[in-house]
Scaffold this motif. Sequence first.
Motif, PDB file in Angstrom:
ATOM      1  N   GLY A  77       0.756  -1.171   0.153  1.00  0.00           N
ATOM      2  CA  GLY A  77      -0.029   0.107   0.109  1.00  0.00           C
ATOM      3  C   GLY A  77       1.022   1.193  -0.209  1.00  0.00           C
ATOM      4  O   GLY A  77       2.016   1.423   0.173  1.00  0.00           O
ATOM      5  N   VAL A  78       0.310   2.484  -0.601  1.00  0.00           N
ATOM      6  CA  VAL A  78       1.032   3.676  -0.495  1.00  0.00           C
ATOM      7  C   VAL A  78       0.271   4.564   0.839  1.00  0.00           C
ATOM      8  O   VAL A  78      -0.844   4.681   0.825  1.00  0.00           O
ATOM      9  N   ALA A  79       1.149   5.131   1.599  1.00  0.00           N
ATOM     10  CA  ALA A  79       0.698   6.161   2.303  1.00  0.00           C
ATOM     11  C   ALA A  79       1.050   7.543   1.854  1.00  0.00           C
ATOM     12  O   ALA A  79       2.171   7.901   1.433  1.00  0.00           O
ATOM     13  N   GLU A  80       0.059   8.331   1.591  1.00  0.00           N
ATOM     14  CA  GLU A  80       0.132   9.459   0.612  1.00  0.00           C
ATOM     15  C   GLU A  80       0.314  10.808   1.526  1.00  0.00           C
ATOM     16  O   GLU A  80      -0.495  10.805   2.366  1.00  0.00           O
ATOM     17  N   ALA A  81       1.081  11.694   0.944  1.00  0.00           N
ATOM     18  CA  ALA A  81       0.969  13.087   1.534  1.00  0.00           C
ATOM     19  C   ALA A  81       1.451  13.104   3.020  1.00  0.00           C
ATOM     20  O   ALA A  81       0.581  13.979   3.751  1.00  0.00           O
ATOM     21  N   MET A  82       2.190  12.374   3.392  1.00  0.00           N
ATOM     22  CA  MET A  82       2.582  12.160   4.741  1.00  0.00           C
ATOM     23  C   MET A  82       4.369  12.849   4.799  1.00  0.00           C
ATOM     24  O   MET A  82       4.727  13.632   3.991  1.00  0.00           O
ATOM     25  N   ASP A  83       4.758  12.698   5.900  1.00  0.00           N
ATOM     26  CA  ASP A  83       6.167  13.307   6.013  1.00  0.00           C
ATOM     27  C   ASP A  83       7.020  13.003   4.961  1.00  0.00           C
ATOM     28  O   ASP A  83       7.870  13.608   4.743  1.00  0.00           O
ATOM     29  N   THR A  84       7.166  11.943   4.654  1.00  0.00           N
ATOM     30  CA  THR A  84       8.053  11.354   3.459  1.00  0.00           C
ATOM     31  C   THR A  84       7.852  12.152   2.196  1.00  0.00           C
ATOM     32  O   THR A  84       8.715  12.395   1.303  1.00  0.00           O
ATOM     33  N   ALA A  85       6.683  12.451   1.884  1.00  0.00           N
ATOM     34  CA  ALA A  85       6.154  13.273   0.871  1.00  0.00           C
ATOM     35  C   ALA A  85       6.703  14.796   0.783  1.00  0.00           C
ATOM     36  O   ALA A  85       6.282  16.015   0.320  1.00  0.00           O
TER      37      ALA A  85
END
Length: 406
Positions: free
Chosen positions: A89-97
């Motif tokens: 899965g992709v965790a979007e628009a979080m710290d990594t982004a």
Amino acid sequence: MTLRLPRPDGTLRPYAPRAEPLRLAPRPPAPTSRTVFAAAHVVADPYATSHLGTGTGPPAGGPAGPSRHAVDWDATLAFRRHLWSYGLGVAEAMDTAQRGAGLDWPTAAELIRRSTAEARSVGGTVVCGVGTDQLTGPAAAPVPLPAIRHAYEEQLALVEGTGARAVLMASRALAATAGTPDDYRDLYGHLLRQAARPVVLHWLGPMFDPALDGYWGSDDLDAATDTFLGVIHDHPDKVDGVKISLLDAGREVALRRRLPPGVRCYTGDDFHYPELIAGDEHGHSDALLGIFDPLGPLAAEAVRALDAAGTDAFRALLDPTVVLARHLFEPPTRHYKTGIVLLAWLAGHQSHFSMLGGLQSARSLPHLARAYELADGLGLFPDPELAEARMAALLDVYGVDTAYGA
């Protein structure tokens, strides 16, 4: 050939790059015994100027300026398809982004809309960050609690409108304004009551963002944990899980044992993830990790090994990656994203090594060289020759006299 890589003391050391990558089959079955999300980075448009700020770099921990037109959308979405192709899965628009560190809310909103549409088109799974970063102004200026609540509500509505699950991220504005633990319980309780589906609550520690020190109303982590758990126990049907990013394995294990039945613990511990995902006789953590951005294919293979053969096979694959993770996330931890993007460039997922806000300069050349060496040793680069050539070019840009040598 042998690369000459710089040490922190300015001397050079020889390194013989790996000849063959780690061989992993693409598009395998998705892991089943754990729910696994990779928090994904964004690819900057190197020709844009709107993300370069004033030339002095972004404010400490904050955005450098408008980034809406500074994202390479094609490359950004292609990287998400890469992660989905391995069953992650992709965790979007979080710290990594680079959320709050070059990626502003209008651009994050566009990223969420584009990424969720792409997920639907390929059958991918995505969760999306909800915060309060549309609240701008002087960093130290307190924002009234009703305005913070409204900001959260605006972002929650957008994410839920796309059909994605929301991750309620920690808020700098709330950390600066909340006076008591009850302020946190009241605000989060309000948000959870109106959420259309269960959300993920994210506790991001101050090593990732110093502005979040004292979150949940106390510098005492035991007291903060009690407040955090109180929010969950008040609304267990509205909490899918919690993401814990404190880099403290013992505290995460103790917390997950106190969660209500059915509430997941998603580890965000980029130092201890193999042992936390493997678990113990009392349970395990699922995963929502920035380190799974560069480790995606290997991480998916490890969890499938866990599905098929148990923890020994899982840890045999994932334990060797911890040295790389600890290097990328070394203090100041918030700059881990520089190493993440470096590895994406070296692996061929993007054509350049530039970041929103110019944050490619946030780590030293010796740090970047060591990241390359560790990732190459793990076989993470699909084309080792390409990675070697790009690393040699980077060394040349930094003025290393001769990239190659005995």
